[in-house]
Write a protein that holds these residues in place. Sequence first.
Motif, mmCIF file in Angstrom:
data_model
loop_
_atom_site.group_PDB
_atom_site.id
_atom_site.type_symbol
_atom_site.label_atom_id
_atom_site.label_comp_id
_atom_site.label_asym_id
_atom_site.label_seq_id
_atom_site.Cartn_x
_atom_site.Cartn_y
_atom_site.Cartn_z
ATOM 1 N N GLY A 167 0.820 -1.206 0.000
ATOM 2 C CA GLY A 167 0.000 0.000 0.000
ATOM 3 C C GLY A 167 0.857 1.260 0.000
ATOM 4 N N VAL A 168 1.883 1.223 0.823
ATOM 5 C CA VAL A 168 2.785 2.398 0.841
ATOM 6 C C VAL A 168 3.371 2.644 -0.541
ATOM 7 C CG1 VAL A 168 4.972 3.295 1.715
ATOM 8 C CG2 VAL A 168 3.392 2.141 3.254
ATOM 9 N N ALA A 169 3.820 1.552 -1.190
ATOM 10 C CA ALA A 169 4.513 1.710 -2.477
ATOM 11 C C ALA A 169 3.583 2.108 -3.586
ATOM 12 C CB ALA A 169 5.222 0.416 -2.823
ATOM 13 N N PHE A 170 2.431 1.477 -3.651
ATOM 14 C CA PHE A 170 1.622 1.619 -4.845
ATOM 15 C C PHE A 170 0.440 2.548 -4.709
ATOM 16 C CE2 PHE A 170 4.134 -1.265 -7.012
ATOM 17 C CZ PHE A 170 4.345 -2.405 -6.249
ATOM 18 N N SER A 171 0.204 3.008 -3.546
ATOM 19 C CA SER A 171 -1.014 3.802 -3.376
ATOM 20 C C SER A 171 -0.870 5.172 -3.987
ATOM 21 C CB SER A 171 -1.285 3.913 -1.880
ATOM 22 O OG SER A 171 -2.491 4.561 -1.669
ATOM 23 N N ARG A 172 -1.929 5.656 -4.593
ATOM 24 C CA ARG A 172 -1.867 6.961 -5.229
ATOM 25 C C ARG A 172 -2.000 8.087 -4.231
ATOM 26 N NH1 ARG A 172 -5.087 6.181 -10.463
ATOM 27 N NH2 ARG A 172 -3.727 4.623 -11.405
ATOM 28 N N ASN A 173 -2.745 7.804 -3.197
ATOM 29 C CA ASN A 173 -3.006 8.837 -2.214
ATOM 30 C C ASN A 173 -1.988 8.704 -1.118
ATOM 31 O OD1 ASN A 173 -4.065 10.618 -0.369
ATOM 32 N ND2 ASN A 173 -6.168 10.049 -0.860
ATOM 33 N N ILE A 174 -1.447 9.864 -0.715
ATOM 34 C CA ILE A 174 -0.403 9.799 0.291
ATOM 35 C C ILE A 174 -0.958 9.361 1.643
ATOM 36 C CG2 ILE A 174 -0.584 12.203 0.991
ATOM 37 C CD1 ILE A 174 2.691 10.412 0.465
ATOM 38 N N SER A 204 -1.130 5.805 1.731
ATOM 39 C CA SER A 204 0.216 5.291 1.972
ATOM 40 C C SER A 204 0.531 5.318 3.457
ATOM 41 C CB SER A 204 1.232 6.133 1.218
ATOM 42 O OG SER A 204 1.026 6.044 -0.146
ATOM 43 N N GLU A 224 -0.124 17.206 -5.714
ATOM 44 C CA GLU A 224 -0.887 15.993 -5.940
ATOM 45 C C GLU A 224 0.114 14.871 -6.148
ATOM 46 O OE1 GLU A 224 -3.782 16.008 -9.253
ATOM 47 O OE2 GLU A 224 -2.660 14.178 -9.705
ATOM 48 N N VAL A 225 -0.042 13.854 -5.441
ATOM 49 C CA VAL A 225 0.945 12.776 -5.497
ATOM 50 C C VAL A 225 0.435 11.673 -6.364
ATOM 51 C CG1 VAL A 225 2.231 11.129 -4.144
ATOM 52 C CG2 VAL A 225 1.608 13.320 -3.162
ATOM 53 N N ASN A 226 1.225 11.267 -7.273
ATOM 54 C CA ASN A 226 0.864 10.008 -7.893
ATOM 55 C C ASN A 226 2.131 9.234 -8.167
ATOM 56 O OD1 ASN A 226 1.784 9.908 -10.646
ATOM 57 N ND2 ASN A 226 0.257 11.458 -11.125
ATOM 58 N N ILE A 227 1.962 8.034 -8.470
ATOM 59 C CA ILE A 227 3.093 7.128 -8.398
ATOM 60 C C ILE A 227 4.063 7.274 -9.570
ATOM 61 C CG2 ILE A 227 2.202 5.140 -9.635
ATOM 62 C CD1 ILE A 227 3.115 3.445 -7.250
ATOM 63 N N THR A 229 9.393 2.358 -3.060
ATOM 64 C CA THR A 229 8.742 3.600 -2.640
ATOM 65 C C THR A 229 9.719 4.776 -2.703
ATOM 66 O OG1 THR A 229 7.472 2.261 -1.100
ATOM 67 C CG2 THR A 229 7.382 4.653 -0.823
ATOM 68 N N THR A 244 10.386 5.616 -6.437
ATOM 69 C CA THR A 244 9.354 6.086 -7.347
ATOM 70 C C THR A 244 8.458 7.185 -6.817
ATOM 71 O OG1 THR A 244 7.910 4.328 -6.604
ATOM 72 C CG2 THR A 244 9.254 3.865 -8.514
ATOM 73 N N ARG A 245 8.406 7.361 -5.547
ATOM 74 C CA ARG A 245 7.467 8.352 -5.010
ATOM 75 C C ARG A 245 7.864 9.763 -5.354
ATOM 76 N NH1 ARG A 245 2.337 7.818 -3.390
ATOM 77 N NH2 ARG A 245 2.042 5.704 -2.642
ATOM 78 N N MET A 260 8.540 7.675 3.992
ATOM 79 C CA MET A 260 7.834 6.440 4.378
ATOM 80 C C MET A 260 8.550 5.222 3.831
ATOM 81 S SD MET A 260 3.812 7.074 4.025
ATOM 82 C CE MET A 260 3.320 8.652 3.398
#
Lengths: 215, 838, 103
Positions: free
Chosen positions: A61-68, A71, A122-125, C23, C26-27, C35
């Motif tokens: 979830g931390v790695a792939f989530s779009r919303n911080i 994450s 806006e955070v996205n991956i 993470t 790529t973040r 994190m």
Amino acid sequence: MARKLFTWVVMAALVVIFVGVIGAQVMRGAVLPADAGLGPLTIRDVLFYFFAALTVGGAGGVAFSRNILYSALGLLAALMGAGSLYVFLSADFLAITQLLVYIGGVLVLILFAVMLTNRITEVNISNASLGLGGGAALLVATVPVLVFVATVTPWAANASPGLAPTTREIGNAFLTRWLLPFELASLVLLATLIGAVVIARKELKADEPDPAAAR
Amino acid sequence: MEHATHSLGPILVEQARYLWLIPIFPLVGALVNVLFGWRFERSGNKRLVHLVAVGALWLSFLVAVAAFVQMLRLPAERRFLQDTLWNLFTAGRVTVDLAFALDPLSMMMTLVVTFIGALIHVFSIGYMWDDEAKAYWRFFTWLNLFVFSMLLLVMGDNFVVMFFGWEGVGLCSYGLISYYYTDREKAAAGMKAFVVNRFGDFGFIIGLFLLFWGLGGAWALSGRAGGPSYQPTAGMNAMAGAADAAASLALAPEVAVGGEHGAVAEHGAVAEHGAAAEHGAVAEHGAVAAAAAAAGATRIKVGPTLNFRELRDQVVIEKTGIAEHLKGQKVWGIALLALVGIFFFVGAMGKSAQLPLYVWLPDAMAGPTPVSALIHAATMVTAGVYMVARLNFVFALSPSAMGWVALIGILTAVFAASIGFFQYDIKKVLAYSTVSQLGFMFIGVGVGIYWAGAYHLLTHAFFKACLFLGSGSVILGCHHEQDMRKMGGLKKYMPITRWTYLIACWAIAGFPWASGFYSKDEILWKAFTSEHLALFGVATPWLGPAIYIAGIVAATGTSFYMFRSYFMTFTGEYRGGAGHGHEHGEDPHASVAAPHHADPHGHHDAHPAPDPAPAHAAHGHGAHGHTPHESPWTITLVLVVLAAGAVLVSFLGLPAAWTGHEPLLEHWLSPSIPAEIAFAHKPHSMEYLFQAIGVGAGAVGFFFAWLLYKDGRSTVPARLKERFIGFWTVVYNKYYVDELYDLVVIRPSLAFSRAMSWIDGHIIDALVNLTGTITRGFAGIDGWIDKFFVDGAVNAVATLTIEGGRSLRRIQTGRIQTYLYGALAGGLAVILLNFLIH
Amino acid sequence: MLNVGLQHFLVVGALLFSLGLLTVATRRNAVGVLMGVELILNGANVNFVAFNHYVTGGVSGQVFALFVIVLAAAEAAVGLAIVLAIFQTFRSIDVRHADTMRE
């Protein structure tokens, strides 16, 4: 909207499966001690898998989530799962410390930071330079290697070491063998405290150009 | 009178260290006058100019007399004075010195030049004092310079000095003919003289080269020369190196000959010594040496030389074998000696105005009269005769050359005489007469009677100078009138001039007791009896008699036109006084309309006053009549001296038939004339007969002139002219020779030079420009290459660096994540490598 | 193999580490990167404790893990302070914007 639904459904299914499995075992009159088997699996193994899934799922979830924020929550799950795993490894003090410090301190701090900065970007991956492809490549590069090493290497491992409380030993260790690092760590924390304050303080110069506005 | 050839020995030289003074005086005079003469004139000391010039000449004459006296004291075979100043240059075996040598021939010439030159300088004082050109000093400068050059010519002991003088007299002739340079025609006449002379000089040089080459035998080493002791070897070639005179001498092959006559027999031993003899190995001549030493054995240098004495020694002394060697050589099938002779004669043709290069002499009358007298009568024009006489031994070896010389001589004599018949300008008449008489001189040296040719030169100098100066006196007296039709009756105004002129005419006509008779008759007689002539290699025994007959005709003509001029000028009534009109056309003396001074002869002395006093007072321009007057004493004295000389000189040449012994001049000149020419022996009676015929020819001419021109009353000339006007016009216009030359030579030359100029401007310049353009093109290409390739390469390196940097810089993104990737990739690579290697 | 042994814990640690690395790599959000760093540290911790339990007796591994936690906390604090400072400077916490060190 569909994602939310999906997530809920999956989570519910997992819960149901878990309960079902445990319930089935209980119904069959299995003994609840950890060593009781479930076929080849013992409860201990099942629990382990559950907490491992929680940890890794959270990490995912931390790695792939779009919303911080998601994450951050994923991080929460990962930390909690890691703490649970410490229990399995007879590190009771460590588990609690993890809970208190990591989750209660670091994660909260991170959440503060997220909140403070959330509305700005806006955070996205997708990383402009590497993107998903880069991420996948990285995973492909590291995971197999590490897993391979972990599983193939003939560790000189005890089959089933006992569980024992560790608080006393850790306390002893800190004040005897690991005294110096212990003191130094406190210094580090002090420095960190001061440093963080200094760094985060707003600049007093009035005519500094605004780099974000200049782009 | 004949000398045995084999008894001729080398010339014995007597040193005379003062000979250089003879030419130096006129040179100094010229220098003084050129530097300071104008100052003298301006400051009123005009006399200084002529004092310097005339004084220089008389001094020169005195030294010449001293040399003559020294020569007289020497025995005949030792008469050779030498004065070597310094070495001009040395080239291989040839050394050329600035040296003067006087042998009897050049002594005679020197005396003539200095004496007559001095007299004419004196004449010029009177003549040029009031000359309109106002450059008294310039005249005397040129005159002195001329005498200097002429003396170099006659006194030079080698071809180089002689040629220096040869050219120098050409130059001074130009300077003097073009004396009135502001008049275009006169200046053109000077140029004509110079250019025509150049043609001759070219021939002279070619002849010299051929002779030099022939002596060296560059291509004649094919056979043994005929002489007993001489063998041409490579050492003959003049090109062997030598640094100075001494080394050059050491290289010269020499032949030992006996010192005196008759020492031939002992030299039989020499015959075997062939090449060794060239190194003068006297010691080998054993018994010869003693006799030879007693006789003074001398060694003669053989091979190419420019020195007259050496040349004469080699050629004349048979022992050296050079004469045979030369005779045997051919150039492209033609005998070398014939060519040499002919080319030298071409030089003489130019200088001495023979056919076809005579055209400059009549035009040369544009110069002042003293110039005509000195240069174009007595001295310069005789240089050709002198040269042929000097090289008599070379000419004598080639009958063809001699035949040519004689033939051209007679043709010129007749041709020029015919033109003289109809001229009106008195100077022109005398000019053609000069050409004609020069022709006679060349007949003399052509047939081989060298002493007679020289004698005629001598007599001609006197009487022609007298005639010219007399005409000068007449011209002056008639106020610069030259047309004889405007003269007449001058005998009562100018008696001295008249009598001297008459005596000179008597001399030129060849009557006895005046010297012309002796010289001319000797020449014609010997022409008749010559046996040695040939043309194109074929013996022509008829040539001699043919020359004689034509010569008689020419003599008749000479007598006729000379007495015509006399009668027209001095007898009858004075036809002048209506102004200064005169014929244009052939008369270049056009600038006569110049201001006359109230007293043209007002200088130091009183006039001898044959003129009536009113005539004096009536001087003025030609608007009112004026009468001629006698010239001042500086002029008439000279005339008298010359006329006397013309008579007295006859004693030098009294023929043997009259006196029983050889003529004085022949005896005097014999050491200079080693050539042996065969003449037929005829009895004295025949000789008397021929002399009588000669006198008769002169008398016939005189008779007709007297008939037609005495007192100018006869109308026959006018009627004859009308009758034969066509013929008259042709002859009067000199047979249109000048026009022919203009058409054939001058126009093509000018056209050629224009063509060359066009080629230069269009083709050569175009080529040069093309080269420039091509170079520019190449430069452009180079520049392009430089710009695109070289600079491109340099720029490419820079660009590569920049672009490489720019590309590599992108690694530094400034983002931590990129660096992280990098680190991970690197770490992974290491692990993998490690894994794979193990 | 299904019985939990050392390898299982190691695998979990490896996965945690990899995901944390992902993470971090790529973040775009700087906090997200932090994190990821926590995840990495946790993965390492799990490894430490697992080895301590199965291979080495005693508490050395746990002590080390404790130190890691301490330092992770300190580092998180400082890190977040830096993020805030960057935010003040660049007006954004997108890590792509903080590239003034780029060439």
